[in-house]
Design a protein around this motif. Structure first.
Motif, mmCIF file in Angstrom:
data_model
loop_
_atom_site.group_PDB
_atom_site.id
_atom_site.type_symbol
_atom_site.label_atom_id
_atom_site.label_comp_id
_atom_site.label_asym_id
_atom_site.label_seq_id
_atom_site.Cartn_x
_atom_site.Cartn_y
_atom_site.Cartn_z
ATOM 1 N N PRO A 654 26.050 7.063 -1.421
ATOM 2 C CA PRO A 654 24.732 6.452 -1.588
ATOM 3 C C PRO A 654 24.655 5.111 -0.860
ATOM 4 C CG PRO A 654 25.619 7.173 -3.701
ATOM 5 C CD PRO A 654 26.745 7.238 -2.706
ATOM 6 N N ALA A 655 23.516 4.862 -0.238
ATOM 7 C CA ALA A 655 23.282 3.534 0.341
ATOM 8 C C ALA A 655 23.167 2.517 -0.785
ATOM 9 C CB ALA A 655 22.009 3.548 1.177
ATOM 10 N N THR A 656 23.436 1.258 -0.468
ATOM 11 C CA THR A 656 23.383 0.212 -1.489
ATOM 12 C C THR A 656 22.032 0.179 -2.187
ATOM 13 O OG1 THR A 656 24.916 -1.089 -0.158
ATOM 14 C CG2 THR A 656 23.722 -2.257 -1.882
ATOM 15 N N TYR A 657 20.973 0.443 -1.450
ATOM 16 C CA TYR A 657 19.629 0.364 -1.999
ATOM 17 C C TYR A 657 19.112 1.714 -2.492
ATOM 18 C CZ TYR A 657 19.350 1.359 2.985
ATOM 19 O OH TYR A 657 19.561 1.881 4.230
ATOM 20 N N ASP A 658 20.001 2.691 -2.626
ATOM 21 C CA ASP A 658 19.589 3.982 -3.200
ATOM 22 C C ASP A 658 19.170 3.780 -4.647
ATOM 23 O OD1 ASP A 658 19.422 6.936 -3.359
ATOM 24 O OD2 ASP A 658 21.108 6.685 -4.732
ATOM 25 N N ARG A 659 17.963 4.220 -4.969
ATOM 26 C CA ARG A 659 17.430 4.065 -6.322
ATOM 27 C C ARG A 659 16.757 5.381 -6.698
ATOM 28 N NH1 ARG A 659 13.941 -1.067 -6.676
ATOM 29 N NH2 ARG A 659 15.950 -1.920 -6.033
ATOM 30 N N THR A 660 17.320 6.096 -7.647
ATOM 31 C CA THR A 660 16.853 7.449 -7.951
ATOM 32 C C THR A 660 15.411 7.462 -8.454
ATOM 33 O OG1 THR A 660 19.122 8.019 -8.552
ATOM 34 C CG2 THR A 660 17.390 9.558 -9.198
ATOM 35 N N ASN A 661 15.120 6.634 -9.426
ATOM 36 C CA ASN A 661 13.770 6.581 -10.005
ATOM 37 C C ASN A 661 13.169 5.199 -9.800
ATOM 38 O OD1 ASN A 661 13.581 9.259 -11.629
ATOM 39 N ND2 ASN A 661 15.562 8.400 -12.216
ATOM 40 N N ASP A 662 11.913 5.185 -9.420
ATOM 41 C CA ASP A 662 11.223 3.910 -9.214
ATOM 42 C C ASP A 662 9.781 4.080 -9.689
ATOM 43 O OD1 ASP A 662 11.822 1.204 -7.821
ATOM 44 O OD2 ASP A 662 9.812 1.726 -7.143
ATOM 45 N N ILE A 663 9.375 3.275 -10.668
ATOM 46 C CA ILE A 663 8.037 3.372 -11.256
ATOM 47 C C ILE A 663 7.373 2.007 -11.187
ATOM 48 C CG2 ILE A 663 6.711 3.925 -13.338
ATOM 49 C CD1 ILE A 663 9.108 5.598 -14.269
ATOM 50 N N SER A 664 6.099 1.995 -10.852
ATOM 51 C CA SER A 664 5.324 0.756 -10.872
ATOM 52 C C SER A 664 3.915 1.049 -11.356
ATOM 53 C CB SER A 664 5.287 0.107 -9.485
ATOM 54 O OG SER A 664 4.700 0.991 -8.550
ATOM 55 N N ALA A 665 3.357 0.116 -12.111
ATOM 56 C CA ALA A 665 1.987 0.247 -12.615
ATOM 57 C C ALA A 665 1.291 -1.090 -12.477
ATOM 58 C CB ALA A 665 1.987 0.710 -14.069
ATOM 59 N N VAL A 666 0.077 -1.076 -11.968
ATOM 60 C CA VAL A 666 -0.725 -2.279 -11.772
ATOM 61 C C VAL A 666 -2.095 -2.056 -12.403
ATOM 62 C CG1 VAL A 666 -1.801 -3.825 -10.097
ATOM 63 C CG2 VAL A 666 0.449 -2.841 -9.614
ATOM 64 N N GLY A 667 -2.539 -2.994 -13.218
ATOM 65 C CA GLY A 667 -3.858 -2.901 -13.826
ATOM 66 C C GLY A 667 -4.600 -4.215 -13.705
ATOM 67 N N ILE A 668 -5.881 -4.146 -13.325
ATOM 68 C CA ILE A 668 -6.726 -5.332 -13.200
ATOM 69 C C ILE A 668 -8.031 -5.042 -13.947
ATOM 70 C CG2 ILE A 668 -7.937 -6.878 -11.615
ATOM 71 C CD1 ILE A 668 -5.882 -6.008 -9.470
ATOM 72 N N TYR A 669 -8.399 -5.913 -14.885
ATOM 73 C CA TYR A 669 -9.567 -5.661 -15.740
ATOM 74 C C TYR A 669 -10.500 -6.871 -15.725
ATOM 75 C CZ TYR A 669 -12.363 -4.555 -19.856
ATOM 76 O OH TYR A 669 -13.415 -4.293 -20.703
ATOM 77 N N GLN A 670 -11.767 -6.625 -15.389
ATOM 78 C CA GLN A 670 -12.783 -7.678 -15.392
ATOM 79 C C GLN A 670 -13.363 -7.765 -16.796
ATOM 80 O OE1 GLN A 670 -13.471 -9.492 -12.453
ATOM 81 N NE2 GLN A 670 -14.503 -10.898 -13.850
ATOM 82 N N LEU A 671 -12.802 -8.655 -17.600
ATOM 83 C CA LEU A 671 -13.187 -8.757 -18.998
ATOM 84 C C LEU A 671 -14.623 -9.270 -19.152
ATOM 85 C CD1 LEU A 671 -12.187 -8.535 -21.947
ATOM 86 C CD2 LEU A 671 -11.457 -10.922 -21.775
ATOM 87 N N SER A 672 -14.988 -10.243 -18.336
ATOM 88 C CA SER A 672 -16.338 -10.816 -18.347
ATOM 89 C C SER A 672 -16.583 -11.466 -16.999
ATOM 90 C CB SER A 672 -16.467 -11.836 -19.480
ATOM 91 O OG SER A 672 -15.608 -12.949 -19.244
ATOM 92 N N LYS A 673 -17.710 -12.110 -16.841
ATOM 93 C CA LYS A 673 -17.984 -12.790 -15.580
ATOM 94 C C LYS A 673 -17.008 -13.933 -15.339
ATOM 95 C CE LYS A 673 -22.907 -11.728 -15.147
ATOM 96 N NZ LYS A 673 -24.279 -12.283 -14.999
ATOM 97 N N LYS A 674 -16.449 -14.463 -16.404
ATOM 98 C CA LYS A 674 -15.534 -15.595 -16.266
ATOM 99 C C LYS A 674 -14.066 -15.189 -16.264
ATOM 100 C CE LYS A 674 -18.196 -19.553 -17.938
ATOM 101 N NZ LYS A 674 -18.170 -20.706 -18.874
ATOM 102 N N TRP A 675 -13.726 -14.181 -17.043
ATOM 103 C CA TRP A 675 -12.317 -13.837 -17.236
ATOM 104 C C TRP A 675 -11.955 -12.510 -16.586
ATOM 105 C CZ3 TRP A 675 -8.423 -16.760 -19.005
ATOM 106 C CH2 TRP A 675 -8.724 -17.898 -19.761
ATOM 107 N N SER A 676 -10.854 -12.489 -15.877
ATOM 108 C CA SER A 676 -10.256 -11.242 -15.407
ATOM 109 C C SER A 676 -8.784 -11.241 -15.800
ATOM 110 C CB SER A 676 -10.410 -11.077 -13.896
ATOM 111 O OG SER A 676 -9.703 -12.084 -13.205
ATOM 112 N N LEU A 677 -8.289 -10.067 -16.201
ATOM 113 C CA LEU A 677 -6.920 -9.929 -16.669
ATOM 114 C C LEU A 677 -6.162 -8.987 -15.741
ATOM 115 C CD1 LEU A 677 -7.674 -9.376 -20.474
ATOM 116 C CD2 LEU A 677 -7.320 -11.544 -19.281
#
Length: 786
Positions: A654-677
C-alpha cells in the motif's frame, strides 16, 4: 542558445495537422441556412466575465452553448425570428428576441438574484450540464460555499474544501496537501491564472497559498482530463483570480485571530478596464515579540501573500490581462536558525476574437519557487538555497464549428531552470563547506487538439490527444547509474546540447449517453505523462522538497486511467447524484532507497528506485445545489498500491496515503436573513504505515527492525467542525459580518505521527507514542465591505 530539436517534433506537427483536417471534414451538412450569434457575458454590477453561463436557442434547445473561461460564447441559429435564453446559477435569466438574418453579436449582462426561489427558468435550459456533458471527474466549486465551510482557525481555504470531495484525500490533519485517486501529492497540477504553483502551502501545509478573497473560479479535474491540460498524472486544479470591478470602487477584508486580509478593486476606465489587489498576513510573530522569553521575543513566524490583477478592453475583440501572485513564509529562532520559502507568479494574457466562431488566448507565464535555510550558530554557520524557475508560452484557440462540434487546439513551450541546491558559509571556522549542485535545464513542448461532438440528443463525445516532448539539455555533467546506484558512465554536455528526449502521445476520450433529461451514463479513458518529479521523505509538501526533471536515469511517469459512471439529477436539478468507478495504471513511479540522502546530493539519482503502481475505487456523491439548506455527502472506497523490485521483495504494498474508506459531509443552512450555519464531518481509515517487527541493541542504542513496508494502519481519523455567520445591519455603502467557528468540536486527537521508543517504566518493552496536532480550536473573524 542552440537547441537541436529531434524528429519527434516534426511528427507532433504532422499528427496535429491531420487531426484538424479530419475534424473539419466531418462537419454535417445542413439543408437550412444557419447564422451565428456570439458575444460575451458579464456580471452587470462588476463587469466580471461569467464562466459557464448557458445559452439556448429556443428552436434548437438540445444543442445550446456554454461561455468559456473568458465569458465568450458562440451559438448557431436558423434563419428567422427566434429567442435566446441565457442562464447562470445565482443570476436572473435573460431573454432576447432575435431576428436572425445575418451573423449577430449580442453582449449579455446578467444581474445577480438574491432570492433564488423566485427564479423560474424554462425547463429546456441546461441546468443539467453535469448529466449531459461528456466530461467526467470534474468538480466546480462555488466560492460562496467555500467561504461558508468551517476550517482551521477560521481561514477560508480552497485546498481544505477540495479534500472534502470524493476521490480526494487530505494529506494529514490540518494539512493542505491532497491526493487524488491514488496519485501522489506532486502528481497534482495546480494552476493560478495558468501559472504553475509548486508548493501551494503556508506554515508547512497548515494553510494554502490561495486567499479566497482574490479567487473567482475553481475547477478540479480528477478524471477524463481535457487535452488542454498536461504535465501531471492525477489531477488539475485550475484556479482563476477575480478580474476586479469595472463599475465602482470596493474595499473589503477581514480581521481574524491569527491573520488579516484586505482587498481593493475598482475601474481603471469604467466599462473598459479594472484592477484587483488583495493581501493577507498572519501576525503570530507579534505575540512572540510580546513574550517575556528573550529567545521567543526575537523569533519570526508568519506568512504573507499578495494577489494582483488588471485588465483592459481595447474593444469588443481585444482584451489584455495582467496578473501576479507573491507569497512568502518566514520562520526563525533568534540568533540560531532561520528559513523562508515562497512562490512568485506572473501571467500576461491577450484575448482576441478573430470572428464570431474563433477565439484565441495567448499567454506568457513566469513561475518561481525558492527556499533558503540559514544557521547562525558558531561553527555551524551556513546558508542553503534552492529554486525552480519556469517561463512558459502558450497559445490556446477555441473554434465553434457548428452546433455539433466545438474544437479546442493549441501549443505550449515551457522552459525549466532548476537549481537543486547550494550551501555557503561566511564563517571560516564553520563545519560546512561550500557546495553547489549543478543546475538542470529542460524544455517541455506540447500540442493538443480536442473536439466536443454532439452526435445527437443522447450521445456526446469529447475526444482528442496531447503530444508532448521533453528535452533535457546542458550544460553539465550527467551520470548514468545501474540498479544498485553505481555510476556506469559519465558525460559532459555543453550549453544547448540535448542530453535526453522523451516523446509521448496522450490520447483523451470521454462520452456521455443520456438515458433521459435527468440521467446519463459516462465513460472515459485518458493517458497523462509527467516530467517534473518531487523527491521527499515526507507524506506532504515541505519547503525542502527536491524537484528533478526526467533525465537519462529518470523516465517520464505515465498513467492510464479508465472510468465509468452513472449521473442522475432530481427535483428539477436541485439534487445531483453520481457514482464513478475508476482504475489507474501507473508506470515509472519513483521512490527512494532506505537511508537515502536527498538534500545537496549531486548523485541524488543514484538513491532512487523505479517501479509501477495501481489505484482503483468507487466514488459516491450526493449534492443539493439550491435552497436554504445545501451541501453534499461524498464517500470513496479505494485501494492504492506500488511495486518496486528493491522494496518489499518486489511485491505490491500500500502507498503511504492509501486510505480504504473516506467519508465527508458538508451542510450549509440559511437560518434567517442574518444567520447562516455550517458544519463538516470527515472520517477516514488510517493511512498505511510501517511499524517495527523487532529490535536489537548495539552499544546501548536501540535499533528497530522493519520488514514489510506499509503493512500496518494508523488509527482512523474523524472530526466534526461547525461554523456560523452573523450578517450586520444593512447599509447602502457598508456591510459587515462576523464568522464564528469551532474546529474539532468533540476534541478528537487524530494521529499526526507515531514514533516508537523504549519504555521508561518497563525496560525491554517498546511503546508507541502518538502525536496529535490539534484539539478543539475556536475562531472568530470580522469581515467588512464598503
Amino acid at each position: 542558445m542552440n537547441i537541436r530539436l529531434p524528429q519527434a517534433d516534426k511528427t507532433l506537427l504532422t499528427l496535429f495537422t491531420c487531426f484538424v483536417l479530419l475534424v473539419l471534414a466531418i462537419q454535417p451538412a445542413s439543408a437550412q441556412k444557419k447564422y451565428t450569434i456570439s458575444g460575451t457575458v458579464k456580471d452587470a454590477s462588476t463587469g466580471e466575465a461569467l464562466i459557464g453561463a448557458t445559452f439556448i436557442i429556443k428552436q434548437s434547445a438540445q444543442n445550446g452553448s456554454i461561455s468559456n473561461s473568458y465569458g465568450f460564447y458562440s451559438i448557431s441559429a436558423l434563419a428567422g425570428t427566434d429567442t435566446l435564453l441565457v442562464t447562470y446559477v445565482g443570476y436572473a435569466p435573460a431573454v432576447y428576441a432575435v431576428d436572425v438574418h445575418a451573423n449577430k453579436t449580442i453582449n449579455v449582462s446578467l444581474s445577480s438574484k438574491t432570492d433564488l426561489t423566485e427564479v423560474v427558468i424554462n425547463g429546456r435550459a441546461r441546468n443539467n450540464d453535469n448529466v449531459t456533458s461528456p466530461q467526467m471527474g470534474v468538480e466546480k466549486l462555488d466560492m460562496s460555499q467555500i467561504n461558508n465551510v468551517p476550517v482551521l482557525l477560521g481561514e477560508r481555504d480552497i485546498l481544505k474544501t477540495i479534500s472534502l470531495l470524493p476521490g480526494v484525500e487530505a494529506a494529514s490533519e490540518g494539512n493542505t496537501g491532497f491526493y487524488v485517486r491514488g496519485g501522489a501529492s506532486d502528481q497534482n497540477l495546480i494552476l493560478l491564472d495558468e501559472a504553475v504553483v509548486y508548493n501551494a502551502s503556508h506554515l508547512f501545509g497548515f494553510f494554502s497559498t490561495f486567499n479566497s478573497d482574490a479567487i473567482k473560479d475553481v475547477s478540479l479535474f480528477k478524471g477524463g482530463m481535457p487535452a488542454q491540460y498536461g504535465g501531471r498524472l492525477s489531477s488539475v486544479l485550475d484556479i482563476k483570480m477575480d478580474e476586479g470591478n469595472n463599475q465602482d470602487y470596493v474595499v473589503q477584508g477581514g480581521l481574524g485571530l491569527i491573520s488579516s486580509r484586505l482587498k481593493i478593486e475598482g475601474p481603471i476606465v469604467k466599462n473598459k478596464g479594472s484592477f484587483m489587489i488583495s493581501a493577507r498576513r498572519t501576525y503570530i510573530d507579534l505575540f512572540l515579540h510580546a513574550s517575556s522569553d528573550t529567545t521567543l521575543k526575537g523569533s519570526q513566524l508568519y506568512f504573507y501573500d499578495l494577489n494582483a490583477k488588471a485588465n483592459y478592453h481595447f474593444d469588443d475583440k481585444n482584451v489584455l490581462y495582467v496578473s501576479g501572485y507573491f507569497g512568502k513564509d518566514v520562520l526563525g529562532l533568534q540568533n540560531s536558525f532561520g528559513t523562508n520559502w515562497g512562490n512568485a507568479t506572473a501571467t500576461v494574457r491577450f484575448n482576441h476574437i478573430f470572428n464570431n466562431r474563433l477565439f484565441s488566448n495567448t499567454s506568457v507565464i513566469y513561475s518561481n519557487y525558492n527556499y533558503a535555510i540559514k544557521s547562525y550558530l558558531p561553527g555551524e554557520n551556513f546558508t542553503a538555497l534552492s529554486k525552480i524557475n519556469d517561463v512558459d508560452f502558450k497559445e490556446d484557440l477555441q473554434y465553434f464549428i457548428n452546433d455539433a462540434h466545438t474544437l479546442r487546439f493549441g501549443a505550449d513551450a515551457l522552459h525549466h531552470d532548476i537549481a537543486p541546491g547550494s550551501i555557503t558559509s561566511s564563517d571560516s571556522s564553520s563545519s560546512f563547506n561550500t557546495k553547489t549542485i549543478e543546475r538542470r535545464y529542460g524544455l517541455e513542448t506540447s500540442a493538443y487538439l480536442s473536439d466536443e461532438w454532439h452526435l445527437n440528443t443522447k450521445l456526446n463525445l469529447l475526444y482528442g490527444f496531447r503530444l508532448s516532448d521533453m528535452l533535457l539539455f546542458g550544460p553539465g555533467t550527467f551520470n548514468t547509474y545501474d540498479a544498485a546506484g553505481n555510476t556506469v558512465s559519465s558525460q559532459t554536455y555543453n550549453s544547448g546540447q540535448v542530453v535526453k528526449s522523451y516523446f509521448n502521445i496522450e490520447p483523451r476520450f470521454s462520452a456521455s449517453y443520456s438515458l433521459s433529461d435527468q440521467a446519463s451514463i459516462k465513460a472515459s479513458y485518458n493517458r497523462n505523462t509527467q516530467n517534473i518529479h518531487i523527491l521527499s521523505n515526507s507524506s506532504s509538501s515541505t519547503p525542502t522538497d527536491l524537484y528533478v526533471m526526467s533525465s537519462n536515469n529518470i523516465k517520464p511517469e505515465i498513467s492510464d486511467q479508465v472510468s465509468t459512471g452513472y449521473f442522475r439529477n432530481f427535483d428539477d436539478n436541485i439534487f445531483e447524484f453520481s457514482t464513478e468507478v475508476y482504475y489507474k495504471w501507473l508506470q515509472n513511479q519513483i521512490d527512494y532507497k532506505d537511508g537515502a540522502q536527498l538534500i545537496l546530493n549531486q548523485d541524488v539519482e543514484s538513491q532512487l528506485v523505479y517501479g509501477t503502481g495501481r489505484a482503483y475505487g468507487i466514488e459516491f456523491f450526493v449534492k443539493k445545489k439550491y435552497g436554504r439548506f445545501n451541501g453534499w455527502i461524498g464517500y470513496t472506497l479505494s485501494k492504492t498500491e506500488r511495486r518496486f523490485d528493491a522494496i518489499n521483495n518486489g511485491n505490491y504494498f500500500p502507498a503511504t496515503y492509501d486510505r480504504t474508506n473516506d467519508i465527508s459531509a458538508v451542510g450549509i443552512y440559511q437560518l434567517s436573513k442574518k444567520w447562516s450555519l455550517s458544519s463538516t464531518f470527515v472520517y477516514g481509515t488510517g493511512n498505511a504505515v510501517t511499524y517495527p517487527n523487532g529490535k536489537y541493541e548495539l552499544s546501548g542504542i536501540t535499533t528497530y527492525y522493519y520488514s514489510q513496508r506499509n503493512a500496518n494502519r494508523e488509527p482512523s481519523n474523524n472530526r466534526l467542525d461547525v461554523g456560523a455567520t452573523l450578517e450586520g445591519k444593512p447599509h447602502k455603502k457598508y456591510h459587515s459580518s462576523w464568522t464564528f467557528g469551532i474546529y474539532n468540536v468533540y476534541d478528537r486527537h487524530n494521529p499526526y505521527i507515531i514514533t516508537f521508543q523504549d519504555s521508561k517504566t518497563n525496560p525491554g518493552t517498546t511503546e508507541a507514542q502518538e502525536t496529535s496536532l490539534f484539539g478543539i480550536i475556536p475562531s472568530v473573524t470580522w469581515n467588512f465591505k464598503f
